[in-house]
Design a protein around this motif. Structure first.
Motif, PDB file in Angstrom:
ATOM      1  N   THR A  12      36.757  57.492  60.476  1.00 15.97           N
ATOM      2  CA  THR A  12      35.919  57.691  61.664  1.00 15.97           C
ATOM      3  C   THR A  12      36.081  59.112  62.199  1.00 15.97           C
ATOM      4  OG1 THR A  12      36.078  55.354  62.235  1.00 15.97           O
ATOM      5  CG2 THR A  12      35.441  56.868  63.985  1.00 15.97           C
ATOM      6  N   MET A  13      37.302  59.603  62.257  1.00 18.89           N
ATOM      7  CA  MET A  13      37.536  60.960  62.742  1.00 18.89           C
ATOM      8  C   MET A  13      36.917  61.994  61.810  1.00 18.89           C
ATOM      9  SD  MET A  13      38.853  60.699  65.630  1.00 18.89           S
ATOM     10  CE  MET A  13      39.242  62.396  65.916  1.00 18.89           C
ATOM     11  N   GLN A  14      36.988  61.758  60.511  1.00 18.91           N
ATOM     12  CA  GLN A  14      36.366  62.679  59.554  1.00 18.91           C
ATOM     13  C   GLN A  14      34.854  62.708  59.744  1.00 18.91           C
ATOM     14  OE1 GLN A  14      37.799  61.074  55.861  1.00 18.91           O
ATOM     15  NE2 GLN A  14      39.608  62.407  55.833  1.00 18.91           N
ATOM     16  N   THR A  15      34.270  61.554  59.991  1.00 25.42           N
ATOM     17  CA  THR A  15      32.825  61.478  60.213  1.00 25.42           C
ATOM     18  C   THR A  15      32.431  62.212  61.490  1.00 25.42           C
ATOM     19  OG1 THR A  15      32.733  59.356  59.062  1.00 25.42           O
ATOM     20  CG2 THR A  15      30.868  59.899  60.488  1.00 25.42           C
ATOM     21  N   TRP A  18      32.698  65.941  60.851  1.00 26.80           N
ATOM     22  CA  TRP A  18      31.560  66.397  60.048  1.00 26.80           C
ATOM     23  C   TRP A  18      30.323  66.538  60.926  1.00 26.80           C
ATOM     24  CZ3 TRP A  18      26.880  63.989  59.365  1.00 26.80           C
ATOM     25  CH2 TRP A  18      26.017  64.602  58.463  1.00 26.80           C
ATOM     26  N   TYR A  19      30.061  65.518  61.744  1.00 29.49           N
ATOM     27  CA  TYR A  19      28.879  65.534  62.597  1.00 29.49           C
ATOM     28  C   TYR A  19      28.917  66.709  63.572  1.00 29.49           C
ATOM     29  CZ  TYR A  19      25.369  64.056  65.940  1.00 29.49           C
ATOM     30  OH  TYR A  19      24.286  64.027  66.764  1.00 29.49           O
ATOM     31  N   LEU A  20      30.052  66.923  64.207  1.00 27.34           N
ATOM     32  CA  LEU A  20      30.164  68.021  65.161  1.00 27.34           C
ATOM     33  C   LEU A  20      30.007  69.380  64.481  1.00 27.34           C
ATOM     34  CD1 LEU A  20      33.038  66.724  67.456  1.00 27.34           C
ATOM     35  CD2 LEU A  20      30.598  66.907  67.998  1.00 27.34           C
ATOM     36  N   ARG A  21      30.552  69.541  63.283  1.00 27.35           N
ATOM     37  CA  ARG A  21      30.403  70.801  62.545  1.00 27.35           C
ATOM     38  C   ARG A  21      28.933  71.047  62.188  1.00 27.35           C
ATOM     39  NH1 ARG A  21      33.976  73.571  59.826  1.00 27.35           N
ATOM     40  NH2 ARG A  21      32.822  73.445  57.887  1.00 27.35           N
ATOM     41  N   GLU A  22      28.217  69.995  61.811  1.00 32.08           N
ATOM     42  CA  GLU A  22      26.791  70.138  61.511  1.00 32.08           C
ATOM     43  C   GLU A  22      26.013  70.459  62.784  1.00 32.08           C
ATOM     44  OE1 GLU A  22      25.181  70.165  58.596  1.00 32.08           O
ATOM     45  OE2 GLU A  22      27.039  69.850  57.494  1.00 32.08           O
ATOM     46  N   LEU A  23      26.359  69.806  63.864  1.00 35.10           N
ATOM     47  CA  LEU A  23      25.661  69.981  65.135  1.00 35.10           C
ATOM     48  C   LEU A  23      25.841  71.383  65.697  1.00 35.10           C
ATOM     49  CD1 LEU A  23      24.011  68.328  67.218  1.00 35.10           C
ATOM     50  CD2 LEU A  23      26.171  67.878  68.377  1.00 35.10           C
ATOM     51  N   THR A  24      27.044  71.928  65.593  1.00 35.14           N
ATOM     52  CA  THR A  24      27.329  73.243  66.160  1.00 35.14           C
ATOM     53  C   THR A  24      26.953  74.403  65.242  1.00 35.14           C
ATOM     54  OG1 THR A  24      29.582  73.223  65.313  1.00 35.14           O
ATOM     55  CG2 THR A  24      29.247  72.358  67.536  1.00 35.14           C
ATOM     56  N   GLY A  25      26.680  74.125  63.972  1.00 37.03           N
ATOM     57  CA  GLY A  25      26.317  75.180  63.041  1.00 37.03           C
ATOM     58  C   GLY A  25      27.499  75.770  62.291  1.00 37.03           C
ATOM     59  N   GLU A  26      28.690  75.268  62.539  1.00 39.13           N
ATOM     60  CA  GLU A  26      29.872  75.784  61.861  1.00 39.13           C
ATOM     61  C   GLU A  26      29.795  75.531  60.361  1.00 39.13           C
ATOM     62  OE1 GLU A  26      34.705  75.350  62.008  1.00 39.13           O
ATOM     63  OE2 GLU A  26      33.509  74.611  63.686  1.00 39.13           O
ATOM     64  N   ALA A  27      29.275  74.393  59.982  1.00 42.18           N
ATOM     65  CA  ALA A  27      29.146  74.064  58.558  1.00 42.18           C
ATOM     66  C   ALA A  27      28.132  74.996  57.886  1.00 42.18           C
ATOM     67  CB  ALA A  27      28.727  72.612  58.378  1.00 42.18           C
ATOM     68  N   GLU A  28      27.114  75.408  58.624  1.00 45.84           N
ATOM     69  CA  GLU A  28      26.110  76.325  58.076  1.00 45.84           C
ATOM     70  C   GLU A  28      26.751  77.664  57.712  1.00 45.84           C
ATOM     71  OE1 GLU A  28      22.143  78.627  59.647  1.00 45.84           O
ATOM     72  OE2 GLU A  28      22.620  76.678  60.504  1.00 45.84           O
ATOM     73  N   TYR A  29      27.638  78.145  58.563  1.00 42.95           N
ATOM     74  CA  TYR A  29      28.334  79.397  58.278  1.00 42.95           C
ATOM     75  C   TYR A  29      29.222  79.246  57.045  1.00 42.95           C
ATOM     76  CZ  TYR A  29      31.648  83.241  58.680  1.00 42.95           C
ATOM     77  OH  TYR A  29      32.435  84.336  58.411  1.00 42.95           O
ATOM     78  N   ASP A  30      29.909  78.121  56.928  1.00 48.31           N
ATOM     79  CA  ASP A  30      30.754  77.872  55.755  1.00 48.31           C
ATOM     80  C   ASP A  30      29.927  77.856  54.474  1.00 48.31           C
ATOM     81  OD1 ASP A  30      32.944  77.748  57.397  1.00 48.31           O
ATOM     82  OD2 ASP A  30      32.988  75.544  57.459  1.00 48.31           O
ATOM     83  N   ARG A  31      28.767  77.206  54.517  1.00 49.33           N
ATOM     84  CA  ARG A  31      27.880  77.184  53.336  1.00 49.33           C
ATOM     85  C   ARG A  31      27.394  78.592  53.008  1.00 49.33           C
ATOM     86  NH1 ARG A  31      26.283  72.194  55.689  1.00 49.33           N
ATOM     87  NH2 ARG A  31      24.678  73.226  56.899  1.00 49.33           N
ATOM     88  N   TYR A  32      27.094  79.384  54.047  1.00 48.47           N
ATOM     89  CA  TYR A  32      26.664  80.763  53.836  1.00 48.47           C
ATOM     90  C   TYR A  32      27.769  81.566  53.148  1.00 48.47           C
ATOM     91  CZ  TYR A  32      25.622  85.636  54.818  1.00 48.47           C
ATOM     92  OH  TYR A  32      25.417  86.979  54.695  1.00 48.47           O
TER      93      TYR A  32
END
Length: 68
Positions: A12-15, A18-32
């Motif tokens: 649950t914490m991992q989910t 993940w959701y918060l990273r997608e929502l804030t755009g942090e995951a987008e920077y990591d993919r970049y």
């Protein structure tokens, strides 16, 4: 039983993370960064701030239709 609860709580914490990273755009920077390293291995990776500036400039130069 305790292990099962711990596993579910961890999942649950991992989910949520993940959701918060997608929502804030942090995951987008990591993919970049991953894409940048693959395509330009010798070039330094831009910092988060530099990335945001580049992203903003790109959006201003290539506007898309928006509802508002």
């Amino acid at each position: 039983m305790t292990a099962l609860i711990r596993t579910r709580a961890t999942r649950t914490m991992q989910t949520v993370r993940w959701y918060l990273r997608e929502l804030t755009g942090e995951a987008e920077y990591d993919r970049y960064c991953e894409r940048h390293r693959r395509h330009h291995p010798q070039a330094p990776v831009p910092t988060r701030r530099e990335y945001e500036v580049l992203r903003t400039l790109r959006r201003e130069e290539h506007p898309q239709s928006r509802c508002c």
